[in-house]
Design an enzyme around this catalytic site. Structure first.
Site, PDB file in Angstrom:
ATOM      1  N   GLN A 124       0.838  -1.196   0.000  1.00  0.00           N
ATOM      2  CA  GLN A 124       0.000   0.000   0.000  1.00  0.00           C
ATOM      3  C   GLN A 124       0.874   1.247   0.000  1.00  0.00           C
ATOM      4  OE1 GLN A 124      -1.546   1.188   3.836  1.00  0.00           O
ATOM      5  NE2 GLN A 124      -3.611   1.275   3.003  1.00  0.00           N
ATOM      6  N   GLY A 125       0.849   2.000  -1.090  1.00  0.00           N
ATOM      7  CA  GLY A 125       1.669   3.213  -1.182  1.00  0.00           C
ATOM      8  C   GLY A 125       0.872   4.435  -0.762  1.00  0.00           C
ATOM      9  N   TYR A 126       0.667   4.594   0.514  1.00  0.00           N
ATOM     10  CA  TYR A 126      -0.078   5.749   1.024  1.00  0.00           C
ATOM     11  C   TYR A 126       0.875   6.754   1.692  1.00  0.00           C
ATOM     12  CZ  TYR A 126      -4.810   3.674   0.498  1.00  0.00           C
ATOM     13  OH  TYR A 126      -5.984   3.151   0.033  1.00  0.00           O
ATOM     14  N   SER A 159       4.765  -1.393   4.122  1.00  0.00           N
ATOM     15  CA  SER A 159       4.979  -2.756   4.634  1.00  0.00           C
ATOM     16  C   SER A 159       5.023  -3.754   3.487  1.00  0.00           C
ATOM     17  CB  SER A 159       3.866  -3.159   5.591  1.00  0.00           C
ATOM     18  OG  SER A 159       3.878  -2.314   6.702  1.00  0.00           O
ATOM     19  N   GLU A 242     -14.125  -4.654   7.293  1.00  0.00           N
ATOM     20  CA  GLU A 242     -12.705  -4.467   7.594  1.00  0.00           C
ATOM     21  C   GLU A 242     -12.573  -3.664   8.880  1.00  0.00           C
ATOM     22  OE1 GLU A 242     -11.586  -6.435   5.622  1.00  0.00           O
ATOM     23  OE2 GLU A 242     -13.286  -6.262   4.268  1.00  0.00           O
ATOM     24  N   SER A 382      -4.070   6.105  13.403  1.00  0.00           N
ATOM     25  CA  SER A 382      -3.495   6.015  14.749  1.00  0.00           C
ATOM     26  C   SER A 382      -4.591   6.138  15.817  1.00  0.00           C
ATOM     27  CB  SER A 382      -2.468   7.131  14.950  1.00  0.00           C
ATOM     28  OG  SER A 382      -3.133   8.377  14.985  1.00  0.00           O
ATOM     29  N   GLU A 384      -4.818   8.298  17.984  1.00  0.00           N
ATOM     30  CA  GLU A 384      -5.219   9.709  18.073  1.00  0.00           C
ATOM     31  C   GLU A 384      -6.262  10.033  17.006  1.00  0.00           C
ATOM     32  OE1 GLU A 384      -2.127   8.502  18.345  1.00  0.00           O
ATOM     33  OE2 GLU A 384      -2.000   8.908  20.484  1.00  0.00           O
TER      34      GLU A 384
END
Lengths: 397, 377
Positions: A124-126, A159, A242, A382, A384
């Site tokens: 995943q290229g985010y 990842s 998901e 996250s 947060e």
């Protein structure tokens, strides 16, 4: 805990399958807390795919079984508590469902069969160096030139990029538009010239993340998913299942089982850690939190089963599920005591370092797994961000 | 059947309870209760009976309404939300409940229909000094006397005892390790009840038996199992009451932070407070889901549900502590003020931490259940 008779029968069926079919070396690697090699995953994927268990949550017409949330959570739980590895959710839970929902016919035909067979890996290229939780500030740009896009920029914390065949990538296609507008969703073949992958060693010792540099990478325009400049809609479409799965009830149970195993190991005079009040109490306290998480997740599963939207408050499952994993991992480290302080990099990769040092099997990876688990409250929105979502959308703040 | 969505009857029960409490629980009602020596006026108890709330916990065979543990939790949550302090859990759920579990048919017929009608109120003397919250640690002695027994010993924190018509208490017979259950009528010679208030404003008593005449409840083969079943059911109802109080304390705090301005903006505009409010909210949601799941499990098989009931109380006890401490802190000085509404919830939640066993006590029960599961595996 919440099984109907049908679910209990299904659970028994899944349990029998995983116990019979999970390759021994894969089980041993998972039990030791090590990372699997791609080849090990692929053998397991093939067995799952043959049984229809690799993408059972996909709709039937896309090659899945159309399972609902309840079946899916039971399945995950049995996989986790019987030492099957956690599967790559980026491939099976994210890009697969995204293509099913937003892909055109050609894209579906090109990718879904290979994903469903477990032979094609995605990353995943985010995130970018200056766009982490604030994803909309990403800078990687794609310029349309004829029938292709030319992509320049870099991604980070990607990842599994070093093993991936393809990357789904958020790129800026309109530099003038603000924030979320002007972003597009592209599928990039990792073998395309101009892509450089540099693994990043984590504090845990494994190379889980990568930097990915894109230098004049040519991507066919046919690999655009959805409309140009509308990629944000695609990216945030993480399906409700998901989001439910992010409770990670099964992954928590896996860790509870590991902590229990450490606690039951006899030390001096036949006494175990469960005979010591500090361990007994901390274990029980985490067990209580897991029961609460499980009951809370079951509530959302019930809503989903009735066809009701799970709502923004489902974020609380990700929030609590990820925190709890960290608490189990820390308990495992504390339970192992001094044994978890010794470190041998070779042991992380199954080179027998633990035996050489004469340590209990789980001790060699416990600290690394503890460090690795810190990522659960950072990745995928996250803690947060989850707080912000609930504050804004549920409490109206 | 749904685990988490209220069914039609439960929705009606919750709605009618909320309406009654909103209408009836005003400053006058509160003052009358606080001034009454029993912490409960006869009119209020009569109103509960008329609403069917005293019959709800009892079986239809005992002229009750046959409510499940989950049904009791629905009503209890409204009690907590409205901060009712009458001893409904202590007497209607626990006191009558232990008599229902342990009484013979004749004993049940003599007491329970009257309890369901509101004519009799029964309290259970569950704990002894030094026993912490373990009801099975019993020093009180019973000796046979004529056709009955005489009890000698001390019970503390007898919830709902002031004004009760009868007390149920565990005591040991000579030569028996396991306790048996007995019923002592109020006003009996040798039964000295010293009433006192609790920090939340509810009433309890210390009860000293000195040869008090007692009748044995011998309808259950295993008195200890019977008292645990009754106590666990009451513990679930108490958890639900506490969740109602937590939910209300959270709403009051949220509203206050949305209106109170400092440094030119509302307090709720500060992210540090937003995130803490979210944690308070999540705790209530998790506590409710866990308690409801435990109540369903208890309804299916009380003995198999011990781990879940204990887990629910352990979780609720800690959540209650966090809830009241955060409510005080986020309110600021006004949260320290006795006459402001949040103060009443703060004190209720602080009491609820320990009532029916604190987090440490119930964590130990969870741990013991885990040990039994490991031994069986």
């Amino acid at each position: 805990m919440f099984d109907t008779p049908e679910l209990a029968a299904f659970r028994a069926q899944v349990r029998a399958f995983v116990r019979a079919e999970l390759p021994d070396d894969v089980r041993a690697t998972v039990r030791a807390g090590r990372q699997l090699a791609r080849e090990q995953y692929e053998r397991w994927h093939a067995r799952l795919a043959a049984r229809g268990y690799l993408v059972p949550h996909w709709p039937v017409e896309a090659g899945g079984q159309g399972w609902g949330a309840a079946q899916r959570l039971v399945f995950d739980e049995e996989m986790c508590t019987n030492d099957a590895p956690e599967l790559n959710s980026i491939t099976f839970d994210m890009i697969g469902p995204v293509l099913i929902r937003y892909g055109d016919a050609a894209q579906k035909a090109a990718f879904l069969p290979a994903i469903a067979a477990g032979t094609q890996w995605w990353c995943q290229g985010y995130s970018e160096p200056n766009a982490g939780s604030d994803l909309a500030s990403l800078k990687t740009r794609a310029e349309r030139r004829g029938d292709r896009y030319v992509v320049n920029g870099s991604k980070i914390w990607t990842s599994g990029a070093q093993y991936a065949d393809w990357m789904f990538c958020l790129v800026r296609t309109d530099a003038e538009a603000k924030a979320q507008e002007g972003i597009s969703f592209l599928l990039i073949d990792m073998k395309t010239p101009g892509i450089t992958v540099r693994p990043i060693r984590g504090i845990h010792g494994w190379e889980v993340f990568n930097e990915v540099f894109l230098d004049d990478v040519a991507v066919p325009a046919a690999n655009l998913v959805g409309q140009e400049n509308r990629g944000w809609t695609v990216a945030k479409s993480l399906l409700e299942f998901e989001r439910l799965k992010l409770a990670r009830v099964g992954e928590n149970k896996r860790r509870m089982a590991r902590a229990r195993e450490i606690g039951m190991r006899a030390t001096a005079d036949g006494a175990t850690l469960f005979d010591q009040s500090w361990f007994r109490k901390r274990f029980a306290a985490l067990e209580v939190r897991l029961l609460a998480l499980e009951a809370n997740a079951a509530r959302f599963v019930e809503r989903a089963a009735h066809g009701e939207p799970v709502g923004a408050e489902v974020s609380m499952l990700k929030l609590r599920g990820s925190q709890l994993i960290q608490l189990w991992e820390q308990l495992a480290v504390d339970a192992l005591g001094a044994a978890a302080l010794a470190f041998d990099p070779a042991a992380l990769h199954g080179d027998g370092g633990a035996d050489a040092l004469g340590l209990p099997e789980l001790a060699a990876t416990a600290s690394s797994r503890r460090f690795l688990s810190r990522g659960y409250t950072i990745a995928g929105g996250s803690s947060e961000i989850q707080h912000n979502i609930i504050a804004k959308q549920v409490l109206g703040l | 059947m749904s685990l988490f969505t209220l069914d039609e009857n439960q929705t009606m029960l919750a709605d009618s309870a909320r309406r009654f409490i909103e209408r009836a629980e005003d400053d006058g009602a509160r003052a009358a209760r606080d001034a009454h020596a029993h912490g409960c006026t006869p009119e209020r108890w009569r109103a509960f009976a008329d609403l069917g709330w005293l019959a709800l916990p009892l079986a239809e065979a005992d002229e009750g309404l046959g409510g499940s543990a989950a049904d009791l939790c629905v009503l209890a949550e409204e009690f907590g939300r409205g901060n009712l302090l009458e001893p409904w859990v202590a007497c209607a759920v626990l006191g009558a409940g232990v008599l229902a579990e342990a009484g013979t048919a004749a004993q049940r017929a003599r007491w329970l229909p009257a309890a369901a009608r509101g004519d009799r109120r029964i309290a259970f003397a569950a704990w002894e000094p030094g026993a912490r919250f373990d009801p099975a640690r019993v020093e009180t002695r019973a000796v046979a006397a004529g056709s009955g027994f005489r009890l000698t010993g001390v019970k503390e924190l007898v919830l709902g005892a002031p004004g009760a018509d009868a007390l149920v208490a565990a005591a040991r017979l000579p030569g028996d390790e396991a306790p048996a259950l007995f019923l002592v009528e109020a006003g009996a010679a040798g039964c000295r009840t010293t009433a006192h208030g609790l920090i939340d404003g509810s009433r309890a008593a210390r009860v000293a038996f000195d040869g008090a005449p007692a009748e044995r409840l011998d309808g259950a083969p295993d008195a200890r199992a019977a008292l645990w079943r009754a106590l666990d059911r009451a513990t679930l109802a108490h958890c639900a009451e506490t969740i109602g109080a937590m939910a209300r304390a959270f709403e009051v705090t949220l509203d206050y932070l949305k209106t109170r301005k400092q440094f030119g903006r509302v307090l709720a505009g500060n992210q540090v407070l937003q995130h803490r409010l979210v944690d308070c909210f999540v705790a209530v949601e998790e506590a409710r889901a866990l308690t409801r799941a435990a109540a369903q499990a208890f309804g299916a098989d009380p003995a198999a549900a011990v781990r879940q009931v204990a887990a629910a109380k352990a979780f609720v006890a800690d959540a209650a502590r966090d809830a009241w401490q955060e409510a005080v802190q986020m309110h600021g000085a006004i949260g320290m003020t006795d006459e402001y509404v949040i103060g009443r919830y703060v004190k209720r939640l602080a009491a609820a931490q320990a009532l029916y066993g604190d987090a440490d006590f119930h964590l130990e029960r969870v741990a013991a259940a885990g040990a039994a599961m490991r031994a069986a595996a």
